[in-house]
Write an enzyme that holds these catalytic residues in place. Structure first.
Site, PDB file in Angstrom:
ATOM      1  N   HIS A 136      -6.637   7.515 -14.853  1.00 23.61           N
ATOM      2  CA  HIS A 136      -7.169   6.888 -13.888  1.00 23.61           C
ATOM      3  C   HIS A 136      -8.719   6.584 -13.826  1.00 23.61           C
ATOM      4  O   HIS A 136      -9.381   7.276 -14.568  1.00 23.61           O
ATOM      5  CB  HIS A 136      -6.797   7.722 -12.702  1.00 23.61           C
ATOM      6  CG  HIS A 136      -7.000   6.992 -11.416  1.00 23.61           C
ATOM      7  ND1 HIS A 136      -8.275   7.020 -10.805  1.00 23.61           N
ATOM      8  CD2 HIS A 136      -5.960   6.460 -10.526  1.00 23.61           C
ATOM      9  CE1 HIS A 136      -8.242   6.282  -9.335  1.00 23.61           C
ATOM     10  NE2 HIS A 136      -7.059   6.199  -9.298  1.00 23.61           N
ATOM     11  N   ASP A 213      -7.544  16.671 -14.104  1.00 24.76           N
ATOM     12  CA  ASP A 213      -7.260  15.758 -12.809  1.00 24.76           C
ATOM     13  C   ASP A 213      -5.793  16.154 -12.180  1.00 24.76           C
ATOM     14  O   ASP A 213      -5.075  15.610 -13.163  1.00 24.76           O
ATOM     15  CB  ASP A 213      -7.813  14.397 -13.407  1.00 24.76           C
ATOM     16  CG  ASP A 213      -7.319  13.526 -12.010  1.00 24.76           C
ATOM     17  OD1 ASP A 213      -6.750  13.917 -11.048  1.00 24.76           O
ATOM     18  OD2 ASP A 213      -7.363  12.126 -12.357  1.00 24.76           O
ATOM     19  N   GLN A 216      -2.034  13.712  -9.287  1.00 26.70           N
ATOM     20  CA  GLN A 216      -0.448  13.411  -9.242  1.00 26.70           C
ATOM     21  C   GLN A 216      -0.013  14.798  -9.650  1.00 26.70           C
ATOM     22  O   GLN A 216       1.302  14.615  -9.099  1.00 26.70           O
ATOM     23  CB  GLN A 216      -0.104  12.506 -10.302  1.00 26.70           C
ATOM     24  CG  GLN A 216      -0.950  10.973 -10.295  1.00 26.70           C
ATOM     25  CD  GLN A 216      -0.427  10.138  -8.859  1.00 26.70           C
ATOM     26  OE1 GLN A 216       0.762  10.498  -8.408  1.00 26.70           O
ATOM     27  NE2 GLN A 216      -1.184   9.431  -8.311  1.00 26.70           N
ATOM     28  N   LYS A 239      -2.578  12.892  -1.375  1.00 25.44           N
ATOM     29  CA  LYS A 239      -1.105  12.888  -2.204  1.00 25.44           C
ATOM     30  C   LYS A 239      -0.311  14.011  -2.118  1.00 25.44           C
ATOM     31  O   LYS A 239       0.657  13.733  -2.633  1.00 25.44           O
ATOM     32  CB  LYS A 239      -1.836  12.683  -3.635  1.00 25.44           C
ATOM     33  CG  LYS A 239      -2.756  11.452  -3.817  1.00 25.44           C
ATOM     34  CD  LYS A 239      -2.566  10.948  -5.175  1.00 25.44           C
ATOM     35  CE  LYS A 239      -3.841  10.015  -5.634  1.00 25.44           C
ATOM     36  NZ  LYS A 239      -3.645   8.487  -5.223  1.00 25.44           N
ATOM     37  N   CYS A 377      -5.034   1.236 -11.066  1.00 23.76           N
ATOM     38  CA  CYS A 377      -6.359   1.843 -11.358  1.00 23.76           C
ATOM     39  C   CYS A 377      -6.576   2.570 -12.854  1.00 23.76           C
ATOM     40  O   CYS A 377      -6.984   3.801 -12.837  1.00 23.76           O
ATOM     41  CB  CYS A 377      -6.805   3.026 -10.400  1.00 23.76           C
ATOM     42  SG  CYS A 377      -7.084   2.019  -8.870  1.00 23.76           S
TER      43      CYS A 377
HETATM   44  N1  PMP Z   1      -6.326  10.506 -10.660  1.00 22.29           N
HETATM   45  C1  PMP Z   1      -5.261  10.119 -10.551  1.00 22.29           C
HETATM   46  C2  PMP Z   1      -4.408  10.507 -11.571  1.00 22.29           C
HETATM   47  C3  PMP Z   1      -4.855   9.370  -9.555  1.00 22.29           C
HETATM   48  O1  PMP Z   1      -3.754   9.056  -9.537  1.00 22.29           O
HETATM   49  C4  PMP Z   1      -5.719   9.093  -8.396  1.00 22.29           C
HETATM   50  C5  PMP Z   1      -5.208   8.216  -6.973  1.00 22.29           C
HETATM   51  N2  PMP Z   1      -4.693   7.202  -7.531  1.00 22.29           N
HETATM   52  C6  PMP Z   1      -7.197   9.708  -8.437  1.00 22.29           C
HETATM   53  C7  PMP Z   1      -7.474  10.401  -9.531  1.00 22.29           C
HETATM   54  C8  PMP Z   1      -8.060   9.331  -7.450  1.00 22.29           C
HETATM   55  O2  PMP Z   1      -7.665  10.001  -6.279  1.00 22.29           O
HETATM   56  P1  PMP Z   1      -8.595   9.692  -4.909  1.00 22.29           P
HETATM   57  O3  PMP Z   1      -8.678   8.374  -4.774  1.00 22.29           O
HETATM   58  O4  PMP Z   1      -7.528  10.515  -3.819  1.00 22.29           O
HETATM   59  O5  PMP Z   1      -9.690  10.383  -5.200  1.00 22.29           O
END
Ligand code: PMP
Length: 420
Positions: A136, A213, A216, A239, A377
């Site tokens: 991401h 990270d 997910q 999430k 993203c």
């Molecule tokens: N890493 C991953 C794999 C994500 O899916 C996301 C959110 N789509 C993020 C990081 C960022 O999360 P946040 O916007 O809640 O900080």
């Protein structure tokens, strides 16, 4: 992945009891565009159970005060709730100590904290940072900026046609120059679950630090940071059925102790004079200013809720739903699933011949079906597969086979619309 035929089509007979669970989520009692809401955008954010909404309401109605500051009844209550959530997260991730859990705005802020504080202190010109081709943007851009600032070099683990990381290429990238590895546990764009334990072991062999990270992964899989032996792990509350604007960073105590503050102000200090400031101990050193108190309390309630259902049961149910959805999608002509990794979480990223993903999402929306269309993203992932975008149905434990059937019907309708 289990045979979908082995599963009853009636969700009431599954171990999880989805029909009952759905009643915990007030949002499902409404129609969207006159149709029952089918929510398949769980990778973007999840819906909130009554237990979380009630915890927020109850906090503001009866417990609201600032934390760690007031010597009065409400402040003590708010502080104890806030710290109790920290312990819940410690247990949830199986961290050794609660001081290893830092409250942040979400996965993004957790990664930025580590890149700024650890990265700027310990990385220098010529060092190497490894990320993966599945990341991401939140787990790409902070490391790019760190590279620009320090002169460190960014390396990327390539991705196979199935959407799996090529570990032999990773092995080749690792060297004594590798100082940091940042990798996602589960891809939001394709659903791939990465072999993070192995990735961590390989990095540690070269003495590199590893951030995972988990944005997910935590809503879908049990995570044990001691077993993984990761140095840092981040996730976002929204999430995992909790509020927005709150998340957690896990870091090994020894590393967090040796890192400078990320932000400064109230609460992160133990003593201030104009000449010198002494910083607070962990975890407060990294929690400057009034925190997102109700977010922390709501996140604690969300974790209680998820643990009450049982992550192992959630994982089994979602695997069955993914298998059912995969089979159903592939039965449609002109549909291609992007991301077919052997280890995969409940994400169906797909393209339809001759139809732009945004058009698919727009037509589905009129049927009350919420999916995501775009680059998710994760532009480098789209580039890897030569696509500008995909349509993405991301599933959660409150989704049902009936909803997958509705998706399939709606996709048949999309096909009809584009035939004419
Ligand atoms: N890493 C991953 C794999 C994500 O899916 C996301 C959110 N789509 C993020 C990081 C960022 O999360 P946040 O916007 O809640 O900080």
């Amino acid at each position: 992945m289990k045979n979908p035929k082995a599963v009853s089509s009636d969700s009431r007979t599954t171990a999880l009891g989805t029909d009952k669970i759905r009643k915990d989520f007030p949002i499902f009692s409404q129609n969207i565009h006159g149709k029952p809401l089918v929510y398949f955008d769980n990778a973007a954010t999840t819906q909130k159970p009554r237990a979380v909404i009630d915890a927020l309401l109850f906090y503001y109605q009866t417990q609201n005060a600032n934390v760690h500051r007031g010597i009065h009844y409400l402040s003590e209550i708010a502080t104890s709730l806030y710290e109790a959530s920290r312990v819940k997260i410690q247990r949830f991730l199986n961290a050794r100590e609660s001081k290893e859990i830092i409250f942040v705005r979400g996965a993004t802020e957790g990664i930025n904290l580590v890149a700024h504080s650890y990265g700027r202190t310990y990385l220098k010109r010529g060092d190497e940072i490894i990320i993966s081709g599945l990341e991401h943007h939140s787990n790409i851009v902070p490391w790019q900026i760190l590279s620009e600032q320090t002169g460190a070099v960014l390396r990327v683990i390539p991705v196979s046609d199935k959407g799996e990381l090529l570990l032999e290429e990773y092995e080749r990238l690792l060297s004594k120059r590798t100082k940091f590895v940042a990798v996602g546990h589960m891809s939001n764009a394709l659903g791939t679950i990465n072999p993070v334990k192995k990735i961590i072991q390989m990095a540690h062999h070269w003495n590199a630090r590893v951030l995972v990270d988990g944005a997910q992964a935590v809503p879908h899989l049990p995570v044990d940071v001691q077993d993984l032996d990761c140095d840092f792990y981040v996730f976002s509350g929204h999430k995992i059925y909790g509020p927005t604007g709150i998340g957690a960073l896990y870091g090994k105590a020894g590393l967090l102790e040796a890192m400078p503050p990320y932000q400064s102000g109230g609460d992160m200090i133990s003593y201030v004079t104009f000449g010198k400031t002494l910083y607070n101990t962990l975890p407060y050193k990294f929690e400057a200013g009034t925190p997102h108190i109700e977010g922390v309390i709501g996140l604690g309630a969300a974790i209680d809720y998820v643990l009450g259902l049982g992550l192992d049961k959630i994982e089994t149910y979602e695997r069955e739903l993914l298998a059912y959805g995969t089979k159903a999608l592939l039965s449609l002509p002109g549909i291609k699933i992007i991301g077919t990794a052997k280890e995969k979480g409940c994400i169906l990223s797909f393209v339809m011949d001759g139809v732009h993903p945004h058009d698919i999402a727009t037509i589905l929306d009129r049927q009350g079906i919420a999916i995501r269309a775009g680059h998710h993203c994760a532009m480098p992932v789209m580039e890897r597969f030569g696509l500008p975008a995909t349509a993405r149905a991301s599933l959660a434990f409150y989704n049902t086979r009936g909803e997958i059937d509705a998706l399939i019907q709606a996709l048949k309708h999309v096909r009809e619309v584009f035939k004419t």
